[in-house]
Design a protein around this motif. Structure first.
Motif, PDB file in Angstrom:
ATOM      1  N   HIS A  50      -8.186   9.440  17.796  1.00 15.38           N
ATOM      2  CA  HIS A  50      -6.789   9.264  18.151  1.00 15.38           C
ATOM      3  C   HIS A  50      -5.996  10.461  17.649  1.00 15.38           C
ATOM      4  N   ASP A  53     -10.596   3.439  11.913  1.00 12.36           N
ATOM      5  CA  ASP A  53     -10.230   3.758  10.535  1.00 12.36           C
ATOM      6  C   ASP A  53      -8.729   3.916  10.340  1.00 12.36           C
ATOM      7  N   GLU A  54      -7.972   3.960  11.434  1.00  9.87           N
ATOM      8  CA  GLU A  54      -6.527   4.102  11.327  1.00  9.87           C
ATOM      9  C   GLU A  54      -5.841   2.743  11.166  1.00  9.87           C
ATOM     10  N   GLU A  99      -3.038   0.314  12.592  1.00 10.11           N
ATOM     11  CA  GLU A  99      -2.472   0.119  13.923  1.00 10.11           C
ATOM     12  C   GLU A  99      -1.343  -0.906  13.847  1.00 10.11           C
ATOM     13  N   PRO A 111      -7.251  -0.832   8.447  1.00 12.93           N
ATOM     14  CA  PRO A 111      -8.470  -0.092   8.771  1.00 12.93           C
ATOM     15  C   PRO A 111      -9.733  -0.960   8.670  1.00 12.93           C
ATOM     16  N   LEU A 168      -0.838   4.169  16.103  1.00 14.05           N
ATOM     17  CA  LEU A 168      -2.005   4.367  15.247  1.00 14.05           C
ATOM     18  C   LEU A 168      -1.839   5.614  14.403  1.00 14.05           C
ATOM     19  N   PHE A 169      -2.226   5.505  13.127  1.00 14.89           N
ATOM     20  CA  PHE A 169      -2.126   6.663  12.234  1.00 14.89           C
ATOM     21  C   PHE A 169      -3.054   6.492  11.041  1.00 14.89           C
ATOM     22  N   PRO A 170      -3.690   7.569  10.607  1.00 12.75           N
ATOM     23  CA  PRO A 170      -4.484   7.508   9.371  1.00 12.75           C
ATOM     24  C   PRO A 170      -3.526   7.458   8.185  1.00 12.75           C
ATOM     25  N   TYR A 183      -1.846  10.419   6.654  1.00  9.71           N
ATOM     26  CA  TYR A 183      -0.712  11.020   7.360  1.00  9.71           C
ATOM     27  C   TYR A 183       0.578  10.908   6.553  1.00  9.71           C
ATOM     28  N   ASP A 234      -6.091   2.239   2.018  1.00  6.23           N
ATOM     29  CA  ASP A 234      -6.999   3.063   2.807  1.00  6.23           C
ATOM     30  C   ASP A 234      -8.451   2.651   2.607  1.00  6.23           C
TER      31      ASP A 234
END
Length: 289
Positions: A11, A38-39, A41, A71, A90-92, A95, A113
């Motif tokens: 993504h 893994d992000e 959402e 995640p 969506l973002f890790p 970020y 995380d």
């Protein structure tokens, strides 16, 4: 069936790892198959009603409602009518991390995380305003050709505000689902690794030491989709990606995706995406020019 998900590829981009997907009034019933990533959402319902399943729990989202997928959590969503308008963000977590050994990273961001902490899946309308702000940024970004640093700063501020809202309202909790969905994840992983070949109920059952009858019922009950439908989804998504990212022929794309009957592949592709493989490729090329 209608599918609009890009889960088998990364993504976002290196320069902009924050992704927004907009699914608007498909007009027919659809279900996005079970998956995980893994992000983080955030699923935000703009209008209509959306069925969401996160870690085995079912929810019905109405306008203004939001759901959070931490995640690694299995989830899927769909609509029986198709008259729904929703966004996914969506973002890790890195970020919005400051990469410092402070109390925020040590006691909150890192545990989120790694999965020791999670955000409660259903947060209802508590972040409606924040989601609307993310939509405004998304709409503005569509008209921009270059990455905008101001936009990224605004996005990160909103996401940090989201984490703050979750913390202050008690939505961040110990993760009691980390040991769940193990069998389901193994099933999904097995299919994702073998979908271009022949996957029979017998072979699938032998892999997981379960009977064909039980494995079929188990898959349908847990994922709300049949095994064969999931395989078709993965094959078509893979073929679509090949048509978009390579210059191989339609026949070659079909063969690589697990189809031996090219005519059947073309019919299935058009039924799912509304256009033939060749027209889809042409549309992608035109969009890039």
């Amino acid at each position: 069936m209608y599918f609009e998900l890009k889960e088998n590829k990364p993504h976002g981009t290196k320069d902009d790892p924050f992704s927004t997907y907009h699914i608007e009034n498909a007009g027919q019933s659809f279900q996005i198959p079970v998956h995980w990533h893994d992000e983080f959402e955030i699923i935000y319902v703009k209008s209509g009603f959306l069925t969401v399943n996160i870690s085995g729990e079912n929810y019905i989202g109405k306008p203004g409602d939001a759901f959070v997928v931490s995640p690694g959590n299995l989830h899927f969503m769909g609509s029986k009518t198709g008259t729904v308008d929703y966004f996914t963000f969506l973002f890790p977590l890195k970020y919005i991390s400051f990469y410092t050994d402070d109390i925020l990273d040590d006691r909150l961001l890192e545990p989120l995380d790694s999965g020791r902490l999670m955000i409660s899946p259903s947060v209802k309308d508590t972040i409606k305003e924040l989601c609307e702000q993310l939509i405004e940024i998304y709409e503005a970004k569509k008209s921009e050709r270059e990455l905008n640093i101001t936009t990224q700063i605004k996005t990160k501020i909103i996401l940090l505000q989201f984490i703050l809202e979750m913390w202050e309202k008690g939505f961040i909790v110990e993760n009691n689902t980390s040991g769940r969905n193990i069998v389901e994840k193994e099933m999904v992983s097995y299919i994702q690794q073998n979908f271009t070949g022949k996957i029979s109920l017998r072979e699938f059952g032998e892999q997981f030491h379960l009977s064909e009858k039980y494995i079929s019922r188990y898959f349908k009950e847990h994922f709300h989709i049949t095994l064969s439908q999931y395989v078709v989804y993965l094959r078509l998504e893979y073929a679509k990606q090949l048509l978009q990212d390579t210059d191989i022929s339609v026949t070659e794309a079909a063969m690589r995706s697990g189809y031996q009957n090219i005519s059947y592949f073309i019919r299935s592709f058009k039924k799912t995406y509304g256009v033939s493989p060749l027209k889809y490729r042409k549309k992608q090329v035109d969009c890039m020019q």
